[in-house]
Design a protein around this motif. Sequence first.
Motif, mmCIF file in Angstrom:
data_model
loop_
_atom_site.group_PDB
_atom_site.id
_atom_site.type_symbol
_atom_site.label_atom_id
_atom_site.label_comp_id
_atom_site.label_asym_id
_atom_site.label_seq_id
_atom_site.Cartn_x
_atom_site.Cartn_y
_atom_site.Cartn_z
ATOM 1 N N SER A 231 -1.674 3.631 5.270
ATOM 2 C CA SER A 231 -2.784 2.872 5.058
ATOM 3 C C SER A 231 -2.059 2.245 4.468
ATOM 4 C CB SER A 231 -3.384 3.349 4.232
ATOM 5 O OG SER A 231 -4.342 2.804 3.176
ATOM 6 N N ILE A 232 -2.091 0.728 5.002
ATOM 7 C CA ILE A 232 -0.913 -0.674 4.641
ATOM 8 C C ILE A 232 -0.880 -0.681 3.208
ATOM 9 C CG2 ILE A 232 -2.742 -2.211 4.904
ATOM 10 C CD1 ILE A 232 -0.421 -4.070 6.572
ATOM 11 N N ALA A 233 0.211 -1.220 2.416
ATOM 12 C CA ALA A 233 0.394 -0.860 1.637
ATOM 13 C C ALA A 233 -0.219 0.801 0.385
ATOM 14 C CB ALA A 233 -0.013 -1.978 0.618
ATOM 15 N N GLY A 234 0.081 1.230 1.061
ATOM 16 C CA GLY A 234 -0.366 2.608 0.853
ATOM 17 C C GLY A 234 -1.722 3.058 -0.038
ATOM 18 N N LEU A 235 -2.589 1.602 0.030
ATOM 19 C CA LEU A 235 -4.196 1.762 -0.333
ATOM 20 C C LEU A 235 -4.166 3.208 0.274
ATOM 21 C CD1 LEU A 235 -5.150 -1.323 0.318
ATOM 22 C CD2 LEU A 235 -4.087 -0.689 -1.582
ATOM 23 N N HIS A 273 2.940 -9.022 6.268
ATOM 24 C CA HIS A 273 1.660 -10.484 6.535
ATOM 25 C C HIS A 273 0.926 -9.758 6.059
ATOM 26 C CE1 HIS A 273 -0.174 -14.404 5.878
ATOM 27 N NE2 HIS A 273 -0.761 -13.864 6.788
ATOM 28 N N ALA A 274 0.463 -8.745 6.727
ATOM 29 C CA ALA A 274 -1.213 -8.132 6.525
ATOM 30 C C ALA A 274 -0.383 -7.288 4.989
ATOM 31 C CB ALA A 274 -1.992 -7.490 7.508
ATOM 32 N N SER A 275 0.663 -6.716 4.363
ATOM 33 C CA SER A 275 0.595 -6.329 3.543
ATOM 34 C C SER A 275 0.841 -6.620 2.328
ATOM 35 C CB SER A 275 1.949 -5.306 4.311
ATOM 36 O OG SER A 275 3.126 -5.132 2.971
ATOM 37 N N ARG A 276 1.646 -7.853 1.832
ATOM 38 C CA ARG A 276 1.558 -8.850 1.576
ATOM 39 C C ARG A 276 0.220 -9.393 0.915
ATOM 40 N NH1 ARG A 276 5.876 -13.576 1.515
ATOM 41 N NH2 ARG A 276 4.834 -14.179 2.909
ATOM 42 N N ASN A 277 -0.770 -10.355 1.946
ATOM 43 C CA ASN A 277 -1.807 -10.981 1.306
ATOM 44 C C ASN A 277 -2.823 -9.423 0.649
ATOM 45 O OD1 ASN A 277 -1.461 -13.020 2.543
ATOM 46 N ND2 ASN A 277 -2.974 -12.427 4.535
ATOM 47 N N ILE A 278 -2.974 -8.245 1.651
ATOM 48 C CA ILE A 278 -3.798 -7.444 0.264
ATOM 49 C C ILE A 278 -3.341 -6.791 -0.860
ATOM 50 C CG2 ILE A 278 -3.255 -4.862 1.350
ATOM 51 C CD1 ILE A 278 -6.444 -5.942 0.933
ATOM 52 N N SER A 279 -2.029 -6.678 -0.890
ATOM 53 C CA SER A 279 -1.187 -6.294 -2.380
ATOM 54 C C SER A 279 -1.409 -7.646 -3.233
ATOM 55 C CB SER A 279 0.024 -6.317 -2.022
ATOM 56 O OG SER A 279 0.115 -5.436 -1.583
ATOM 57 N N GLN A 280 -1.839 -8.353 -2.419
ATOM 58 C CA GLN A 280 -1.847 -9.944 -3.520
ATOM 59 C C GLN A 280 -3.657 -10.038 -3.211
ATOM 60 O OE1 GLN A 280 -0.286 -13.087 -1.121
ATOM 61 N NE2 GLN A 280 1.546 -13.001 -2.401
ATOM 62 N N VAL A 281 -4.241 -10.018 -3.480
ATOM 63 C CA VAL A 281 -5.913 -9.965 -2.820
ATOM 64 C C VAL A 281 -5.903 -9.013 -4.280
ATOM 65 C CG1 VAL A 281 -7.923 -9.393 -1.714
ATOM 66 C CG2 VAL A 281 -6.552 -10.727 -1.139
ATOM 67 N N LEU A 282 -6.036 -7.742 -4.147
ATOM 68 C CA LEU A 282 -5.696 -6.577 -5.390
ATOM 69 C C LEU A 282 -5.185 -6.463 -6.755
ATOM 70 C CD1 LEU A 282 -6.134 -3.283 -2.304
ATOM 71 C CD2 LEU A 282 -8.184 -4.763 -3.457
ATOM 72 N N LYS A 283 -3.929 -7.343 -6.357
ATOM 73 C CA LYS A 283 -3.252 -7.624 -7.567
ATOM 74 C C LYS A 283 -2.766 -6.539 -7.742
ATOM 75 C CE LYS A 283 -5.939 -11.248 -9.658
ATOM 76 N NZ LYS A 283 -6.874 -11.685 -9.130
ATOM 77 N N ARG A 284 -2.092 -5.830 -6.464
ATOM 78 C CA ARG A 284 -1.157 -4.518 -6.830
ATOM 79 C C ARG A 284 -0.274 -4.874 -6.232
ATOM 80 N NH1 ARG A 284 -4.553 0.002 -5.136
ATOM 81 N NH2 ARG A 284 -5.521 -0.307 -6.528
ATOM 82 N N ASN A 285 1.168 -3.813 -7.034
ATOM 83 C CA ASN A 285 2.474 -3.663 -6.594
ATOM 84 C C ASN A 285 2.703 -2.852 -5.504
ATOM 85 O OD1 ASN A 285 3.582 -5.571 -8.443
ATOM 86 N ND2 ASN A 285 3.970 -3.921 -9.585
ATOM 87 N N ASN A 286 3.188 -3.072 -4.451
ATOM 88 C CA ASN A 286 2.930 -2.159 -3.265
ATOM 89 C C ASN A 286 3.620 -1.200 -3.727
ATOM 90 O OD1 ASN A 286 2.733 -1.425 -0.394
ATOM 91 N ND2 ASN A 286 3.357 -3.144 0.282
ATOM 92 N N PRO A 287 3.425 0.102 -3.082
ATOM 93 C CA PRO A 287 4.270 1.219 -3.144
ATOM 94 C C PRO A 287 5.407 1.696 -2.218
ATOM 95 C CG PRO A 287 2.256 2.197 -2.924
ATOM 96 C CD PRO A 287 1.653 0.592 -2.873
ATOM 97 N N SER A 288 4.791 0.091 -1.570
ATOM 98 C CA SER A 288 6.000 1.234 0.111
ATOM 99 C C SER A 288 7.051 0.314 -0.304
ATOM 100 C CB SER A 288 5.137 0.918 1.099
ATOM 101 O OG SER A 288 6.355 -0.237 2.456
ATOM 102 N N ASN A 289 8.274 1.811 0.184
ATOM 103 C CA ASN A 289 9.339 1.650 -0.637
ATOM 104 C C ASN A 289 9.926 0.615 0.678
ATOM 105 O OD1 ASN A 289 9.927 3.352 -2.270
ATOM 106 N ND2 ASN A 289 10.114 5.341 -0.857
ATOM 107 N N TYR A 290 9.599 0.335 2.302
ATOM 108 C CA TYR A 290 10.036 -0.249 3.104
ATOM 109 C C TYR A 290 9.785 -1.574 3.037
ATOM 110 C CZ TYR A 290 10.633 -2.803 7.303
ATOM 111 O OH TYR A 290 11.112 -3.251 7.918
ATOM 112 N N ALA A 291 8.511 -1.874 2.384
ATOM 113 C CA ALA A 291 8.632 -3.118 1.788
ATOM 114 C C ALA A 291 8.660 -3.697 1.634
ATOM 115 C CB ALA A 291 7.003 -2.943 1.750
ATOM 116 N N ASN A 292 9.336 -2.935 0.312
ATOM 117 C CA ASN A 292 9.996 -3.707 -1.020
ATOM 118 C C ASN A 292 11.352 -4.154 -0.291
ATOM 119 O OD1 ASN A 292 8.029 -3.856 -2.920
ATOM 120 N ND2 ASN A 292 7.776 -1.512 -3.611
ATOM 121 N N ALA A 293 11.951 -3.117 -0.146
ATOM 122 C CA ALA A 293 12.987 -3.506 0.689
ATOM 123 C C ALA A 293 13.186 -4.434 1.844
ATOM 124 C CB ALA A 293 13.835 -1.902 1.134
#
Length: 300
Positions: A231-235, A273-293
Amino acid sequence: MSEFVKIVEVAPRDGLQNEKTPLNLEQRKDFILDLMQTGLKSIEVGSCVSAKWVPQMAESDALFVQLPQDPNIQFSLLTPNLKGFESALAVGCKEVAVFTAASESFTRKNINCSIDESLEKFADVMSAAKANGIKVRGYVSCMVDCPYEGAIDPQQVVKVSKRLLDMGCYEVSLGETIGTATPDRVKKVWDACLAELDSQVLAGHFHNTYGMAIANIYQSLNQGIRVFDSSIAGLGGCPYAKGASGNVATEDLYYLLSRMGFETGINLDALMHASRNISQVLKRNNPSNYANAYWQTQCA
Ligand code: HMG
Ligand code: MG
């Protein structure tokens, strides 16, 4: 040529079914349109379940018809019974998923019936699916632990998986529903399954509550499993499995698989791009280590 590992993207379903504030149809559609750009070949669009039980998934059939069809992408809908199947069929869905569990208590809480009763309902779905040329995937939740019963006997997982496959499911995805498993326990479940079933009909669905999902997937890869749900952004999370957090993040799965030399078909820029968009829509920090790195190196 590198070996291919199939990723089934479950965020529009598992990811959004547990959100406190449901996304509207337009937001759900935009999310799936983003996912369609990533190279992911299987996307679970939503569930044809009771809106009283899971309001977040209401109108998944209406969402489905609004999506452009792409011959390279297999969309699917969750259908717990014939009513759900008929909604999926009516909108032209070509793949559905039925879902039960290796735990009686979880099955009761989740779909309001026993395991046997759930399989009886699926028999109707299977014959309607066969008559209409629809593929059916099966889910077996609680592959290791149940939120109500604790540890589950691996033989029970084998038994329910075999029944789904015998009924005509082309693949069974084993759900590590509450994310408590460690690789030693996952190994025992795959050992029991692989003694009786081909690895090609099995998939792994790991939640990441205790941060063990990637370790559990590595274990599964070593035992020959080549299909994973993520699940993208670990949702994610199941409304009927209290405390269960999101699925393994697709970004982290992508990193593991690509670094190990597996092919996934994923386009990294589109994924991020998809991961950043959905995190913004949900106003959520993304828990994915890879995405943050990834974003840290982009900004450096
Ligand atoms: P029920 O109350 O036993 O069903 O619910 P019923 O047949 O008695 O019908 C009751 C009402 O629901 C009726 O409406 C039906 O028409 C309606 P009313 O007359 O009250 O207005 N109904 C439906 N509506 C829409 N779509 C349907 C449908 N079927 C009946 N398909 C039911 C049984 C299965 C419907 C209910 O328990 C339900 O919807 N449960 C939701 C389960 C769910 O979505 N759980 C989350 C997904 S599973 C998961 O997350 C785990 C997984 O990710 C793997 C893992 O992590 O382990 C897959
Ligand atoms: Mg799940």
